[in-house]
Structure formats: structure tokens, C-alpha cells
Design a protein around this motif. Structure first.
Motif, PDB file in Angstrom:
ATOM      1  N   MET A   1       0.838  -1.179   0.000  1.00  0.00           N
ATOM      2  CA  MET A   1       0.000   0.000   0.000  1.00  0.00           C
ATOM      3  C   MET A   1       0.880   1.238   0.000  1.00  0.00           C
ATOM      4  N   LYS A   2       0.516   2.177  -0.787  1.00  0.00           N
ATOM      5  CA  LYS A   2       1.216   3.472  -0.833  1.00  0.00           C
ATOM      6  C   LYS A   2       0.588   4.410   0.185  1.00  0.00           C
ATOM      7  N   TRP A   3       1.440   5.067   0.936  1.00  0.00           N
ATOM      8  CA  TRP A   3       0.979   6.041   1.914  1.00  0.00           C
ATOM      9  C   TRP A   3       1.307   7.430   1.396  1.00  0.00           C
ATOM     10  N   THR A   4       0.320   8.303   1.427  1.00  0.00           N
ATOM     11  CA  THR A   4       0.576   9.683   1.018  1.00  0.00           C
ATOM     12  C   THR A   4       1.390  10.363   2.116  1.00  0.00           C
TER      13      THR A   4
ATOM     14  N   THR B   1      -4.725  -2.569   7.429  1.00  0.00           N
ATOM     15  CA  THR B   1      -3.993  -2.894   6.208  1.00  0.00           C
ATOM     16  C   THR B   1      -3.063  -4.086   6.411  1.00  0.00           C
ATOM     17  N   TYR B   2      -2.404  -4.153   7.566  1.00  0.00           N
ATOM     18  CA  TYR B   2      -1.351  -5.147   7.759  1.00  0.00           C
ATOM     19  C   TYR B   2      -1.680  -6.255   8.755  1.00  0.00           C
ATOM     20  N   LYS B   3      -2.826  -6.205   9.392  1.00  0.00           N
ATOM     21  CA  LYS B   3      -3.123  -7.164  10.460  1.00  0.00           C
ATOM     22  C   LYS B   3      -3.122  -8.615   9.986  1.00  0.00           C
ATOM     23  N   ASP B   4      -3.687  -8.881   8.811  1.00  0.00           N
ATOM     24  CA  ASP B   4      -3.751 -10.268   8.331  1.00  0.00           C
ATOM     25  C   ASP B   4      -2.363 -10.835   8.045  1.00  0.00           C
ATOM     26  N   LYS B   5      -1.509 -10.025   7.440  1.00  0.00           N
ATOM     27  CA  LYS B   5      -0.159 -10.498   7.120  1.00  0.00           C
ATOM     28  C   LYS B   5       0.621 -10.802   8.391  1.00  0.00           C
ATOM     29  N   ILE B   6       0.537  -9.941   9.378  1.00  0.00           N
ATOM     30  CA  ILE B   6       1.275 -10.142  10.628  1.00  0.00           C
ATOM     31  C   ILE B   6       0.703 -11.333  11.399  1.00  0.00           C
ATOM     32  N   TYR B   7      -0.607 -11.427  11.437  1.00  0.00           N
ATOM     33  CA  TYR B   7      -1.224 -12.550  12.153  1.00  0.00           C
ATOM     34  C   TYR B   7      -0.833 -13.875  11.512  1.00  0.00           C
ATOM     35  N   ASN B   8      -0.902 -13.947  10.195  1.00  0.00           N
ATOM     36  CA  ASN B   8      -0.534 -15.176   9.490  1.00  0.00           C
ATOM     37  C   ASN B   8       0.941 -15.518   9.689  1.00  0.00           C
TER      38      ASN B   8
ATOM     39  N   ASN C   1      10.758   7.027   6.494  1.00  0.00           N
ATOM     40  CA  ASN C   1      10.014   7.270   5.257  1.00  0.00           C
ATOM     41  C   ASN C   1       8.900   6.247   5.105  1.00  0.00           C
ATOM     42  N   SER C   2       8.028   6.500   4.155  1.00  0.00           N
ATOM     43  CA  SER C   2       6.849   5.660   3.988  1.00  0.00           C
ATOM     44  C   SER C   2       7.048   4.540   2.973  1.00  0.00           C
ATOM     45  N   LYS C   3       8.247   4.411   2.438  1.00  0.00           N
ATOM     46  CA  LYS C   3       8.454   3.457   1.347  1.00  0.00           C
ATOM     47  C   LYS C   3       8.418   2.006   1.795  1.00  0.00           C
ATOM     48  N   ASN C   4       8.877   1.702   2.989  1.00  0.00           N
ATOM     49  CA  ASN C   4       8.941   0.309   3.410  1.00  0.00           C
ATOM     50  C   ASN C   4       8.325   0.114   4.795  1.00  0.00           C
ATOM     51  N   ILE C   5       7.113   0.542   4.950  1.00  0.00           N
ATOM     52  CA  ILE C   5       6.431   0.396   6.241  1.00  0.00           C
ATOM     53  C   ILE C   5       6.235  -1.077   6.583  1.00  0.00           C
ATOM     54  N   ILE C   6       5.883  -1.882   5.598  1.00  0.00           N
ATOM     55  CA  ILE C   6       5.661  -3.308   5.864  1.00  0.00           C
ATOM     56  C   ILE C   6       6.956  -3.985   6.308  1.00  0.00           C
ATOM     57  N   GLY C   7       8.084  -3.602   5.737  1.00  0.00           N
ATOM     58  CA  GLY C   7       9.372  -4.152   6.155  1.00  0.00           C
ATOM     59  C   GLY C   7       9.695  -3.776   7.592  1.00  0.00           C
TER      60      GLY C   7
ATOM     61  N   PHE D   1       7.434  -5.860   9.829  1.00  0.00           N
ATOM     62  CA  PHE D   1       7.899  -7.248   9.927  1.00  0.00           C
ATOM     63  C   PHE D   1       9.193  -7.344  10.730  1.00  0.00           C
ATOM     64  N   SER D   2      10.017  -6.321  10.711  1.00  0.00           N
ATOM     65  CA  SER D   2      11.231  -6.365  11.546  1.00  0.00           C
ATOM     66  C   SER D   2      10.842  -6.317  13.021  1.00  0.00           C
ATOM     67  N   ILE D   3       9.822  -5.553  13.357  1.00  0.00           N
ATOM     68  CA  ILE D   3       9.317  -5.535  14.739  1.00  0.00           C
ATOM     69  C   ILE D   3       8.754  -6.911  15.089  1.00  0.00           C
ATOM     70  N   ALA D   4       7.973  -7.479  14.174  1.00  0.00           N
ATOM     71  CA  ALA D   4       7.377  -8.801  14.406  1.00  0.00           C
ATOM     72  C   ALA D   4       8.470  -9.855  14.603  1.00  0.00           C
ATOM     73  N   ASN D   5       9.478  -9.809  13.777  1.00  0.00           N
ATOM     74  CA  ASN D   5      10.558 -10.777  13.883  1.00  0.00           C
ATOM     75  C   ASN D   5      11.306 -10.624  15.209  1.00  0.00           C
ATOM     76  N   ARG D   6      11.544  -9.388  15.641  1.00  0.00           N
ATOM     77  CA  ARG D   6      12.204  -9.159  16.931  1.00  0.00           C
ATOM     78  C   ARG D   6      11.354  -9.699  18.079  1.00  0.00           C
ATOM     79  N   ARG D   7      10.049  -9.491  18.001  1.00  0.00           N
ATOM     80  CA  ARG D   7       9.160 -10.009  19.053  1.00  0.00           C
ATOM     81  C   ARG D   7       9.225 -11.533  19.110  1.00  0.00           C
ATOM     82  N   PHE D   8       9.229 -12.175  17.956  1.00  0.00           N
ATOM     83  CA  PHE D   8       9.294 -13.630  17.914  1.00  0.00           C
ATOM     84  C   PHE D   8      10.638 -14.121  18.472  1.00  0.00           C
TER      85      PHE D   8
END
Length: 182
Positions: A1-4, A25-32, A65-71, A74-81
Motif C-alpha cells: 500500500m502506498k501512503w501519502t 492494512t497489515y493485520k492479516d499479514k502479521i497474524y498469518n 520514510n513511507s516506502k517500506n512500512i511493511i518491512g 515485519f522487523s518488529i514482528a521478527n524481533r518479538r518472535f
């Protein structure tokens, strides 16, 4: 998703509506991701999931920046795991299991017997279910090989082979655990 740029600056400002959009926007990807990583453990998945979005909310203002919010998410998710894995490792380490054999020379002392029992139980928990099951049937339930074969509906030679492989796997697990917990 692009963020303005406007949405991104509101996200960094922790605007509740924009953060809700971010969450949706990202809940399903993180949950899965957590569901897969925890091998379907719903309690751990839910805990990691909520911790990740809480950490994201707390540190969203640090995003560059808004270019890699999902990355970033996921880095936060990976650190939590990884934090969870480290915590589990430390908890196991505190069991202070000593010894690397089923039978020790100095088994006379009750403390050492308890340590061996803890080591054996931990090793049994790490075995494949069919190995753990057949060892329990043979050594804990004192079943004869013919009884085990009948219960499992397999040939007697298959039972002997399974017990042999299970005992070898148990020894390997006990050796591994004793290396970590000495």
C-alpha cells in the motif's frame, strides 16, 4: 500500500484513525506470519500479534520514510518472535538439568535422581510422538513387545525397530539437552 505524505505524517503523529487504517492494512499479514511461526499456537500468536502492534504504535514516530512500512513492521514482528524464543530458552536453561546419561554413577543422591528425571522428561518431550509413545508403552507401561505390536497394529519386527530408533533418538536428545543445561 502506498501512503501519502499527509497520511504518513499523521501516522507518525499517532493519529488514531490513520493508525487504525495502518492496523487494518497489515493485520492479516502479521497474524498469518505469527500463526505460521508458532506452528498454529493461537495463544502465542495472539500475544505476539498484539505486542507487535503495540511496539509499532510506540515507535511509529521514529519511521524515516513511507516506502517500506511493511518491512519495518515485519522487523518488529521478527524481533518479538526472537524475544519469545530467547525467553523460552532461558526458562529451559533455568531448569538446571544435569547429566547426559539415563544412568549416572552417583545415582544414590536424591537430587541427582530428580535431575535425571527432569532430563528424561525434557528429552521425551522433544521426541517424535511415535517414538515417545512406543518408549512409554515399553518402559513406563511395561508392555510386552507382542502387546505393543497388537495395540499399534504393526509387526513385531517393526516394534523392535521402532524401539531401537526411539532409544537412539532419546539418547541424542538427552545429550543435546545436557550440553545446554550443564
Amino acid at each position: 500500500m502506498k501512503w501519502t505524505e499527509v497520511e504518513f505524517s499523521k501516522l507518525k503523529g499517532k493519529d488514531p484513525k490513520v493508525f487504525e487504517k495502518f492496523y487494518n492494512t497489515y493485520k492479516d499479514k502479521i497474524y498469518n506470519y505469527f500463526f505460521y511461526k508458532t506452528k498454529g499456537n493461537l495463544t502465542m500468536t495472539d500475544d505476539l500479534f498484539s505486542d507487535t502492534f503495540q511496539a509499532a504504535f510506540n515507535s511509529v514516530n521514529k519511521l524515516k520514510n513511507s516506502k517500506n512500512i511493511i518491512g519495518w513492521l515485519f522487523s518488529i514482528a521478527n524481533r518479538r518472535f526472537n524475544d519469545l524464543l530467547r525467553k523460552q530458552y532461558r526458562e529451559k536453561k533455568h531448569l538446571n538439568i544435569i547429566g547426559n546419561k539415563l544412568i549416572e554413577e552417583n545415582m544414590n543422591e536424591p537430587e541427582e535422581e530428580d535431575d535425571i528425571v527432569l532430563l528424561l522428561n525434557a528429552a521425551m518431550d522433544n521426541l517424535k510422538p511415535n517414538y515417545a509413545n512406543i518408549l512409554k508403552m515399553k518402559y513406563f507401561d511395561n508392555m510386552k513387545l507382542k502387546e505393543i505390536a497388537s495395540d499399534l497394529n504393526i509387526h513385531l519386527k517393526a516394534v523392535e525397530s521402532l524401539i531401537y530408533r526411539a532409544k537412539n533418538a532419546l539418547k541424542i536428545e538427552m545429550d543435546k539437552l545436557s550440553d545446554y543445561f550443564i
